[in-house]
Motif scaffolding. Structure first.
Motif, mmCIF file in Angstrom:
data_model
loop_
_atom_site.group_PDB
_atom_site.id
_atom_site.type_symbol
_atom_site.label_atom_id
_atom_site.label_comp_id
_atom_site.label_asym_id
_atom_site.label_seq_id
_atom_site.Cartn_x
_atom_site.Cartn_y
_atom_site.Cartn_z
ATOM 1 N N MET A 1 -9.543 -2.106 8.791
ATOM 2 C CA MET A 1 -10.583 -1.092 8.580
ATOM 3 C C MET A 1 -10.274 -0.213 7.377
ATOM 4 O O MET A 1 -11.140 0.086 6.564
ATOM 5 N N ALA A 2 -9.001 0.188 7.259
ATOM 6 C CA ALA A 2 -8.607 1.036 6.131
ATOM 7 C C ALA A 2 -8.810 0.310 4.815
ATOM 8 O O ALA A 2 -9.249 0.906 3.822
ATOM 9 N N ASN A 3 -8.517 -1.015 4.789
ATOM 10 C CA ASN A 3 -8.713 -1.795 3.573
ATOM 11 C C ASN A 3 -10.189 -1.866 3.196
ATOM 12 O O ASN A 3 -10.549 -1.844 2.021
ATOM 13 N N PRO A 524 3.793 -5.521 -6.794
ATOM 14 C CA PRO A 524 3.914 -4.922 -5.457
ATOM 15 C C PRO A 524 3.472 -3.464 -5.351
ATOM 16 O O PRO A 524 3.249 -2.982 -4.252
ATOM 17 N N THR A 525 3.331 -2.766 -6.460
ATOM 18 C CA THR A 525 2.961 -1.342 -6.383
ATOM 19 C C THR A 525 1.775 -1.008 -7.273
ATOM 20 O O THR A 525 1.593 0.142 -7.669
ATOM 21 N N SER A 526 0.947 -2.007 -7.606
ATOM 22 C CA SER A 526 -0.107 -1.823 -8.613
ATOM 23 C C SER A 526 -1.493 -1.671 -7.995
ATOM 24 O O SER A 526 -1.752 -2.100 -6.869
ATOM 25 N N ASP A 553 -0.661 1.275 2.832
ATOM 26 C CA ASP A 553 0.282 2.196 2.196
ATOM 27 C C ASP A 553 -0.165 2.463 0.757
ATOM 28 O O ASP A 553 -0.258 1.528 -0.051
ATOM 29 N N PRO A 554 -0.464 3.716 0.394
ATOM 30 C CA PRO A 554 -0.958 4.006 -0.966
ATOM 31 C C PRO A 554 0.043 3.691 -2.066
ATOM 32 O O PRO A 554 -0.326 3.617 -3.235
#
Length: 566
Positions: A1-3, A524-526, A553-554
């Protein structure tokens, strides 16, 4: 849902607000006409159909205010520029302009149907009341004398003495009735000709019937001038319906029950639509000015797979990557304008479009260009634009995934060319550090006109030691396994036998789960922008994958889906 919220949250919020306003207007005006004292006698004649006619009319006013705004291309481009200081999520909403335009049109169609059916019932009940079918109060209200025809309640007058005053006569001779018929017919033609099968196969039918919106809005402005729906007005002394409704015989004879008087409401529709109509007139005026400006042909090239490349020049023309223009060729049609994404880069001194044979208009244009002597100028061409699209935001992302299907590669040609120029100038001021490019084609010839650009990018990146900046994958989705270029035969070749590129052509469709997983693993963090120019079915797949592979996770990978819309 968050996605899902990451990619669709603001869009859903806007739709909820729009639907909430529609619901509020419907309920408010329904209760106003269903419970208001002013319309007690009117309700007695018409029953619940009064409220069912007026509530949709209020919703229609609101949506007719909105319907023109999503197709004011210059307004949207202005807003897109204004939103550059805002988040990309806000600008992204402008890319849904045509979807919202269609949604508003569906609401207009639904409310028109309800409004029309309710008024047909109203006309029938007006007629029955005039003929004394109902109780004596209904007959008395319909028989009220009115020498000046200004305070009557029932618009069907003097049936016994004038045979022309019938429901049919009322519908086709009064302002409200005649404009209602015209509006409804125009709307039916507009909506039916907008079906996907008509737009794709008979674009000219869609184009010409869609311009019936001029008649629709003209009829809309005058529709309420007839003031058919009438409510009670104050008299001196006042007529109290609570006291007088059962004393019809005393009307006008006793002071407490004077003869009731009625009047139609002030027309309000024009106040809702006048602003958007003025904006749209300004839009069309600007288009006409641009049409009159001179456009010069720099080069006309016939590419493989019957793709026409036009390189054009126009004074004062400035573009950004991924933008599109509308083209008009008077030699084919004075009125038709067709959108094409530009394949040139902002750094070039011209702008280009690649036009695939896809209908009568494009076939005629290609035929004209093929018959021109070498080096000759083509026919007069009108150019409206440029206009912004989702692809403008490519360089706002750290990582971008570009997906083109067939001729849908055109906006990405502009982007990749611009990257080439930026690296060539040794000053690549780019926030983007990685681009993944996917191109899906059904036939091998389609790759030919674009392969040269990829070759140039390939060599340029290698020379600068940035071979990892661009990862591209070409997919041939339809092929004959017996042909000599099949991958099983040429897997050991240094260059691909189809494109001549080092990157080998893949056969079949991409395994999108595998591709998204790879992009997420490598970044992984983009924040990854996924851009598509292609069919709706592919858009649904990619939108779902963006939601699936975005991390809650932002601090981790997020995928944002963007699609070109025309």
């Amino acid at each position: 849902m968050a996605n899902w919220i990451i990619n669709n949250g603001l869009t859903a919020f806007i739709l909820i607000v729009w639907m909430g306003i529609n619901t509020f207007l419907f309920v408010w005006f329904y209760l106003f006409y269903d419970l208001g004292d002013k319309f007690f006698y009117t309700r007695h004649l018409l029953g619940p159909a009064l409220a069912w006619a007026r509530a949709p009319a209020a919703v229609l006013n609101f949506n007719c205010l909105l319907i023109l705004l999503p197709v004011c291309r210059n307004l949207l481009s202005l807003l897109r520029g204004s939103f550059m200081c805002c988040g990309r999520t806000m600008r992204k909403q402008l890319d849904h302009n045509l979807s919202f335009h269609k949604l508003v049109a569906y609401m207009i169609g639904l409310m028109t149907a309800v409004h029309m059916v309710a008024h047909l019932l109203n006309v029938e009940w007006y007629n029955n009341s005039r003929r004394g079918v109902y109780d004596k109060l209904s007959t008395a209200l319909s028989d009220l004398e009115d020498s000046n025809t200004t305070t009557y309640l029932n618009p069907i007058r003097n049936i016994d003495t004038d045979a022309q005053q019938t429901p049919t006569y009322l519908v086709f001779t009064t302002i409200a009735g005649l404009t209602g018929v015209i509006i409804t017919l125009a709307l039916i033609l507009i909506i039916t000709s907008s079906m996907e099968v008509i737009r794709r196969s008979y674009f000219e039918v869609f184009w010409y019937t869609h311009h019936l919106f001029v008649i629709f809005f003209a009829g809309l402005v005058f529709h309420g001038a007839g003031r058919i729906v009438r409510g009670q007005v104050e008299t001196d002394p006042p007529h109290n319906f609570t006291l007088c409704k059962d004393r019809v015989e005393d009307w006008g004879r006793v002071p407490e029950c004077p003869i009731p008087q009625f009047a139609g409401g002030f027309p309000q529709t024009w106040m809702w639509v006048i602003g958007p109509m003025i904006l749209y007139l300004c839009e069309r005026l600007l288009r006409f000015i641009r049409y009159m400006q001179t456009v010069r042909y720099r080069k006309i090239v016939m590419r493989p797979s019957k793709v026409l490349e036009l390189q054009l020049q126009k004074n004062g023309f400035k573009m950004e990557v991924g933008q599109y223009v509308f083209l008009n060729c008077p030699a084919i049609s004075q009125l038709e304008w067709h959108p094409f994404t530009m394949t040139s880069a902002p750094e070039e001194d011209f702008f280009s479009v690649h036009i695939r044979s896809a209908g009568d208009w494009t076939d005629k244009l290609i035929s004209i260009m093929e018959q021109l002597p070498e080096g000759a100028q083509g026919p007069k061409m009108g150019v409206d634009g440029p206009f912004g699209t989702a692809s403008e935001d490519v360089f706002d992302y750290e990582v971008s995934m570009l997906v083109g299907a067939g001729i849908g590669v055109t906006p990405f040609a502009s982007i990749l060319k611009s990257i080439w120029y930026k690296f060539k100038d040794c000053n690549p001021k780019l926030r983007t550090r990685k681009i993944y490019f996917y191109w899906l084609c059904r036939e091998t010839h389609a790759f030919e006109w674009f392969a040269d650009l990829l070759k140039g990018l390939e060599s340029e990146m290698e020379e600068r030691g940035m071979g990892d900046f661009l990862t591209y994958k070409l997919f041939l989705t339809s092929w004959d396994p017996s042909l000599p270029f099949h991958e099983d035969v040429h897997f050991d070749k240094e260059a691909d036998v189809i494109t001549g590129l080092k990157q080998k052509t893949h056969f079949g469709r991409p395994a999108w789960d595998k591709e998204f997983e790879l992009v997420r693993k490598e970044n992984p963090t983009s924040v990854v922008g996924t851009f598509l120019c292609g069919p709706g079915a592919l858009a649904e797949v990619l939108a779902k994958k963006c939601a699936k592979y975005s991390d809650v996770d932002p601090r981790k990978t997020k995928f944002y889906f963007n699609k070109e819309n025309f």
